[in-house]
Design a protein around this motif. Sequence first.
Motif, short mmCIF file in Angstrom:
data_model
loop_
_atom_site.label_atom_id
_atom_site.label_comp_id
_atom_site.label_asym_id
_atom_site.label_seq_id
_atom_site.Cartn_x
_atom_site.Cartn_y
_atom_site.Cartn_z
N SER A 21 0.82 -1.21 0.00
CA SER A 21 0.00 0.00 0.00
C SER A 21 0.85 1.26 0.00
CB SER A 21 -0.93 0.02 1.22
OG SER A 21 -1.67 1.22 1.24
N LYS A 22 1.82 1.32 0.89
CA LYS A 22 2.64 2.53 1.00
C LYS A 22 3.95 2.35 0.23
CE LYS A 22 0.72 3.82 5.47
NZ LYS A 22 -0.08 4.95 5.15
N GLN A 68 1.02 18.16 -1.91
CA GLN A 68 0.17 16.99 -1.71
C GLN A 68 -1.22 17.21 -2.28
OE1 GLN A 68 0.26 16.44 2.54
NE2 GLN A 68 -1.76 17.30 2.78
N ASN A 71 -6.39 14.69 -0.06
CA ASN A 71 -6.46 13.79 1.11
C ASN A 71 -5.09 13.33 1.60
OD1 ASN A 71 -5.72 11.80 -0.72
ND2 ASN A 71 -7.40 10.42 -0.22
N SER A 73 -2.84 11.48 0.13
CA SER A 73 -2.42 10.14 -0.29
C SER A 73 -1.22 10.19 -1.23
CB SER A 73 -3.58 9.39 -0.95
OG SER A 73 -4.06 10.10 -2.08
N ASP A 95 0.18 6.49 -0.72
CA ASP A 95 -0.61 5.47 -0.05
C ASP A 95 -1.63 5.00 -1.08
OD1 ASP A 95 -2.26 3.87 1.45
OD2 ASP A 95 -2.50 5.29 3.10
N SER A 98 -5.36 4.74 -0.39
CA SER A 98 -6.10 5.97 -0.11
C SER A 98 -6.23 6.90 -1.31
CB SER A 98 -5.42 6.73 1.04
OG SER A 98 -5.41 5.95 2.20
N VAL A 99 -5.63 6.55 -2.45
CA VAL A 99 -5.73 7.40 -3.64
C VAL A 99 -7.22 7.47 -4.03
CG1 VAL A 99 -5.15 7.61 -6.09
CG2 VAL A 99 -3.40 6.88 -4.45
#
Length: 191
Positions: A21-22, A68, A71, A73, A95, A98-99
């Motif tokens: 994920s990250k 950024q 959110n 991500s 992340d 969370s995209v």
Amino acid sequence: MAINLSKGQKIDLTKTNPGLSKITVGLGWDTNKYDGGKDFDLDVSVFLADANGKVTRESNFIFFNNRQNENGSVVHTGDNRTGEGEGDDEQIQIDLASVPADVEKIAFTITIYEAEHRNQNFGQVSRSYVRIVNEVNNEELIRFDLGEDFSIETGVVVGELYRHAGEWKFSAIGSGYKDGLAGLTRDYGLQ
């Protein structure tokens, strides 16, 4: 061990790395010895595009002055104005889980700041690369070395992360732009 890609090659990222994920996307470069006497300042910009390949909100254009998206991500860790030293010159932390759902493609670009004014182009840049690192264990998963294919270009689309059947894949692009950031923002739908 990292998978080395060639221009035009596509590879699955999340399917072959379950639970990933990250990630950190690191970009690096060097400038050739003769540069006309002016400093080089290369900049990474990231375009978060929809299914049509267009950026629908200015907050989805990530660069040194907008570090950024809404959110958080996708985060640009900061501008490196010299490119000196070993390792990544600039990094983007993502992340993937969370995209936002409307983002289908994340394009990574490098442009030369004030290229026309400084009479600089990617023919004077060497050892450019992009790599994707698993943030959890710092393992390099994918690497794409751009090579020395450029001459008069002042901007390059290095690669893209994109969604396909619920998974994230990476495409090694390596496509040059003669009109740098202006051409990139135009093609991604920004003014």
